[in-house]
Write a protein that holds these residues in place. Structure first.
Motif, mmCIF file in Angstrom:
data_model
loop_
_atom_site.group_PDB
_atom_site.id
_atom_site.type_symbol
_atom_site.label_atom_id
_atom_site.label_comp_id
_atom_site.label_asym_id
_atom_site.label_seq_id
_atom_site.Cartn_x
_atom_site.Cartn_y
_atom_site.Cartn_z
ATOM 1 N N LEU A 119 -12.034 -1.268 2.301
ATOM 2 C CA LEU A 119 -10.746 -1.033 2.968
ATOM 3 C C LEU A 119 -11.003 -0.016 4.069
ATOM 4 C CD1 LEU A 119 -7.576 -1.368 2.873
ATOM 5 C CD2 LEU A 119 -7.573 0.711 1.474
ATOM 6 N N LYS B 136 -7.592 15.923 8.020
ATOM 7 C CA LYS B 136 -8.429 14.720 8.110
ATOM 8 C C LYS B 136 -9.531 14.916 9.137
ATOM 9 C CE LYS B 136 -7.424 11.180 5.611
ATOM 10 N NZ LYS B 136 -7.835 9.844 5.282
ATOM 11 N N GLY C 103 -19.959 5.592 4.113
ATOM 12 C CA GLY C 103 -18.946 4.909 3.301
ATOM 13 C C GLY C 103 -19.151 3.403 3.322
ATOM 14 N N THR D 71 -6.302 3.453 -7.638
ATOM 15 C CA THR D 71 -7.168 4.159 -6.691
ATOM 16 C C THR D 71 -7.651 5.425 -7.388
ATOM 17 O OG1 THR D 71 -5.972 3.240 -4.814
ATOM 18 C CG2 THR D 71 -7.259 5.244 -4.404
ATOM 19 N N ILE E 97 -1.979 4.805 -3.318
ATOM 20 C CA ILE E 97 -2.875 5.842 -2.817
ATOM 21 C C ILE E 97 -3.104 6.850 -3.941
ATOM 22 C CG2 ILE E 97 -2.160 5.605 -0.409
ATOM 23 C CD1 ILE E 97 -0.678 8.255 -0.719
ATOM 24 N N ARG F 216 -3.312 10.655 -4.611
ATOM 25 C CA ARG F 216 -2.954 11.928 -3.941
ATOM 26 C C ARG F 216 -2.581 12.937 -5.010
ATOM 27 N NH1 ARG F 216 -4.750 11.359 0.155
ATOM 28 N NH2 ARG F 216 -6.052 12.775 -0.995
ATOM 29 N N ALA G 158 -12.654 2.690 -0.126
ATOM 30 C CA ALA G 158 -11.935 2.974 1.127
ATOM 31 C C ALA G 158 -12.717 3.992 1.932
ATOM 32 C CB ALA G 158 -10.543 3.516 0.819
ATOM 33 N N ALA G 159 -13.105 3.621 3.161
ATOM 34 C CA ALA G 159 -13.889 4.525 4.014
ATOM 35 C C ALA G 159 -14.002 3.952 5.414
ATOM 36 C CB ALA G 159 -15.288 4.711 3.433
ATOM 37 N N PHE G 160 -14.533 4.773 6.315
ATOM 38 C CA PHE G 160 -14.789 4.316 7.683
ATOM 39 C C PHE G 160 -16.227 4.633 8.119
ATOM 40 C CE2 PHE G 160 -14.848 5.061 12.294
ATOM 41 C CZ PHE G 160 -14.366 3.845 12.750
ATOM 42 N N PHE H 287 0.844 -1.202 0.000
ATOM 43 C CA PHE H 287 0.000 0.000 0.000
ATOM 44 C C PHE H 287 0.880 1.253 0.000
ATOM 45 C CE2 PHE H 287 -3.382 2.496 2.627
ATOM 46 C CZ PHE H 287 -3.943 3.013 1.470
ATOM 47 N N GLY I 92 -14.041 11.441 7.568
ATOM 48 C CA GLY I 92 -14.390 10.543 8.670
ATOM 49 C C GLY I 92 -13.653 9.223 8.549
ATOM 50 N N SER I 93 -12.432 9.261 7.994
ATOM 51 C CA SER I 93 -11.761 7.997 7.686
ATOM 52 C C SER I 93 -11.259 7.238 8.914
ATOM 53 C CB SER I 93 -10.591 8.237 6.731
ATOM 54 O OG SER I 93 -9.639 9.069 7.331
ATOM 55 N N TYR J 43 -21.039 10.290 -1.530
ATOM 56 C CA TYR J 43 -21.429 8.921 -1.882
ATOM 57 C C TYR J 43 -22.604 8.878 -2.854
ATOM 58 C CZ TYR J 43 -17.971 7.557 1.477
ATOM 59 O OH TYR J 43 -16.775 7.398 2.130
ATOM 60 N N CYS K 242 -13.941 8.775 -2.736
ATOM 61 C CA CYS K 242 -14.895 9.826 -3.120
ATOM 62 C C CYS K 242 -14.398 11.226 -2.780
ATOM 63 C CB CYS K 242 -16.266 9.527 -2.513
ATOM 64 S SG CYS K 242 -17.021 8.077 -3.306
HETATM 65 C C1 LIG Z 1 -7.610 2.803 4.484
HETATM 66 C C2 LIG Z 1 -8.048 4.027 3.745
HETATM 67 C C3 LIG Z 1 -7.365 4.423 2.595
HETATM 68 C C4 LIG Z 1 -7.737 5.569 1.903
HETATM 69 N N1 LIG Z 1 -7.035 5.961 0.785
HETATM 70 C C5 LIG Z 1 -7.344 7.137 0.165
HETATM 71 C C6 LIG Z 1 -6.598 7.620 -0.940
HETATM 72 O O1 LIG Z 1 -5.670 6.986 -1.418
HETATM 73 N N2 LIG Z 1 -6.920 8.840 -1.448
HETATM 74 C C7 LIG Z 1 -7.963 9.592 -0.952
HETATM 75 O O2 LIG Z 1 -8.199 10.693 -1.435
HETATM 76 N N3 LIG Z 1 -8.704 9.134 0.068
HETATM 77 C C8 LIG Z 1 -8.409 7.955 0.642
HETATM 78 N N4 LIG Z 1 -9.161 7.521 1.710
HETATM 79 C C9 LIG Z 1 -10.258 8.377 2.186
HETATM 80 C C10 LIG Z 1 -11.640 7.806 1.878
HETATM 81 O O3 LIG Z 1 -11.799 7.448 0.541
HETATM 82 C C11 LIG Z 1 -12.719 8.783 2.300
HETATM 83 O O4 LIG Z 1 -12.685 9.957 1.515
HETATM 84 C C12 LIG Z 1 -12.547 9.175 3.729
HETATM 85 O O5 LIG Z 1 -12.394 8.016 4.505
HETATM 86 C C13 LIG Z 1 -13.769 9.957 4.216
HETATM 87 O O6 LIG Z 1 -14.917 9.217 4.024
HETATM 88 P P1 LIG Z 1 -15.622 8.445 5.214
HETATM 89 O O7 LIG Z 1 -15.992 9.534 6.197
HETATM 90 O O8 LIG Z 1 -16.821 7.823 4.565
HETATM 91 O O9 LIG Z 1 -14.659 7.462 5.764
HETATM 92 C C14 LIG Z 1 -8.821 6.342 2.381
HETATM 93 C C15 LIG Z 1 -9.528 5.928 3.507
HETATM 94 C C16 LIG Z 1 -9.172 4.782 4.179
HETATM 95 C C17 LIG Z 1 -9.969 4.372 5.386
#
Ligand SMILES: Cc1cc2nc3c(=O)[nH]c(=O)nc-3n(C[C@H](O)[C@H](O)[C@H](O)COP(=O)(O)O)c2cc1C
Length: 357
Positions: A210, A278, A198, A92, A54, A56, A192-194, A12, A283-284, A143, A124
């Motif tokens: 993820l 962040k 997501g 990604t 990732i 970025r 990828a989200a939390f 990763f 909300g990751s 979303y 997203c």
């Molecule tokens: C393990 C992990 C990896 C992620 N990798 C990326 C990434 O490479 N680029 C990016 O812009 N966001 C990345 N994100 C962010 C998510 O896509 C998302 O925008 C962020 O978690 C906020 O959404 P959520 O509140 O639904 O989690 C990642 C999130 C997680 C949890």
């Protein structure tokens, strides 16, 4: 990814400088193409299951401008597809920045080069300077855009025939794209989200979510919640997580190096900026993570630490499997310098433990 390993392992973040770490140590990952290609070849030959970059578009400032240099992931996946043979190669992709008609064709292209090994990780978007870079305001309902984006992409890749799309984010006429991917019904999809939103997005669209966790107890709750959300819409999906690795012969050596790159020689300004951004717009992570575990953000963008001897690390991976995770993506400070030791020392222990026959 369809093979017999009960717990999948992948690399990763190797497409970005520093990987997932914000550190000033001289061996920090420079993310040069020859090194990325070499580490991907080593991972592939060792039987690792996937390569995940990732996405970025801007760095986090500080003395290193951590992740300011990063390769675009669709084009990188096409190149890696040509130099690997077995593992899945993910791209990604930011749904708000990359048009789904373009993404579908790019993914189909990679799938042909890779002979059916392409994967898509949908993100997203959360990073406001990146939205400004593309000249668009942050999406209020990321979303909802993501769902439409996915529907268009999947409509093309599953070969459902020429169609119109009339949504609130996209209005498209006579949508089609050829060739179809080799994988049926479409290439593997991860998101990828939390957050709950997501998780629902993943439940409806993805084969893999993820996500992050703080301790294994909360991971068990997260996995149960994600599983229930998928079942509620008649689907199932695997839950993967991400970890940063410091694997050494002795526990003391591993912990000392962890402290060195993530505390004593941290790029403090970059970590603080990353965490502040962040906290404000993503909300990751569990909110407690920022308060409790700044070191994890310095070392691995808030992922879980695997720090210690091969036996300690293999034990943690087995525990992750028992908690219900189906895989993890791994980052290192110096991927090329550190992956061979991990492969030689940790993989045999996982084989003995039966998680990777
Ligand atoms: C393990 C992990 C990896 C992620 N990798 C990326 C990434 O490479 N680029 C990016 O812009 N966001 C990345 N994100 C962010 C998510 O896509 C998302 O925008 C962020 O978690 C906020 O959404 P959520 O509140 O639904 O989690 C990642 C999130 C997680 C949890």
């Amino acid at each position: 990814m369809t093979g017999e390993n009960a717990f999948k392992l992948g690399l990763f973040g190797a497409n970005a400088d520093g990987g997932l770490a914000a550190t000033t140590v001289p061996e920090r990952w420079a993310a040069r193409w020859p090194d990325i290609a070499e580490v991907a070849r080593i991972a592939d030959e060792a039987g690792l299951d996937f390569f995940l970059p990732i996405a970025r578009w801007k760095g986090f400032g500080g003395t290193t401008n951590a992740r300011g240099h990063s390769f675009e992931t669709l084009t990188l996946a096409a190149a890696l597809a040509a130099v690997t043979r077995r593992m899945a190669i993910f791209a990604t992709v930011h749904a708000p920045f990359v048009h789904p008609v373009f993404a579908a064709k790019a993914l189909a292209t990679i799938d042909h080069v890779a002979n059916g090994r392409s994967g898509l990780n949908i993100v997203c978007g959360w990073n406001e300077p990146e939205f400004a870079l593309f000249g668009i305001p942050p999406v209020e309902q990321p979303y909802s855009l993501g769902r439409e984006w996915y529907d268009v992409l999947a409509g093309i890749l599953t070969g459902q025939g020429t169609f119109d799309h009339d949504g609130s984010h996209f209005r498209l006429r006579d949508v089609e794209g050829r060739p179809l991917a080799l994988q049926r019904p479409r290439p593997l999809v991860m998101s990828a989200a939390f957050s709950p939103a997501g998780r629902d997005f993943a439940a409806r669209t993805s084969d893999i979510l993820l996500t992050t966790f703080v301790e294994l107890d909360d991971a068990r709750r997260t996995i149960a919640d994600v599983t229930a959300r998928a079942q509620a819409v008649g689907r199932s999906l695997d839950v993967y997580t991400a970890c940063h690795v410091v694997c050494r012969q002795s526990q003391a050596e591993a912990e000392d190096y962890y402290d060195r790159f993530a505390v004593r020689e941290v790029d403090k300004e970059a970590v603080e900026r990353h965490m502040a951004m962040k906290r404000a717009t993503s909300g990751s992570h569990d909110p407690a993570a920022y308060r409790l575990h700044a070191k994890r953000f310095a070392a691995g963008a808030g992922t879980y630490p695997l720090v210690g001897t091969p036996a300690t690390i293999a034990g943690r991976i087995v525990a992750m499997r028992q908690a219900g995770f189906a895989g993890t993506a791994l980052s290192f400070v110096d991927y090329l310098g550190e992956l061979p030791f991990f492969v030689d020392e940790v993989l045999p222990l996982l084989r003995e433990a039966g998680v990777r026959p």
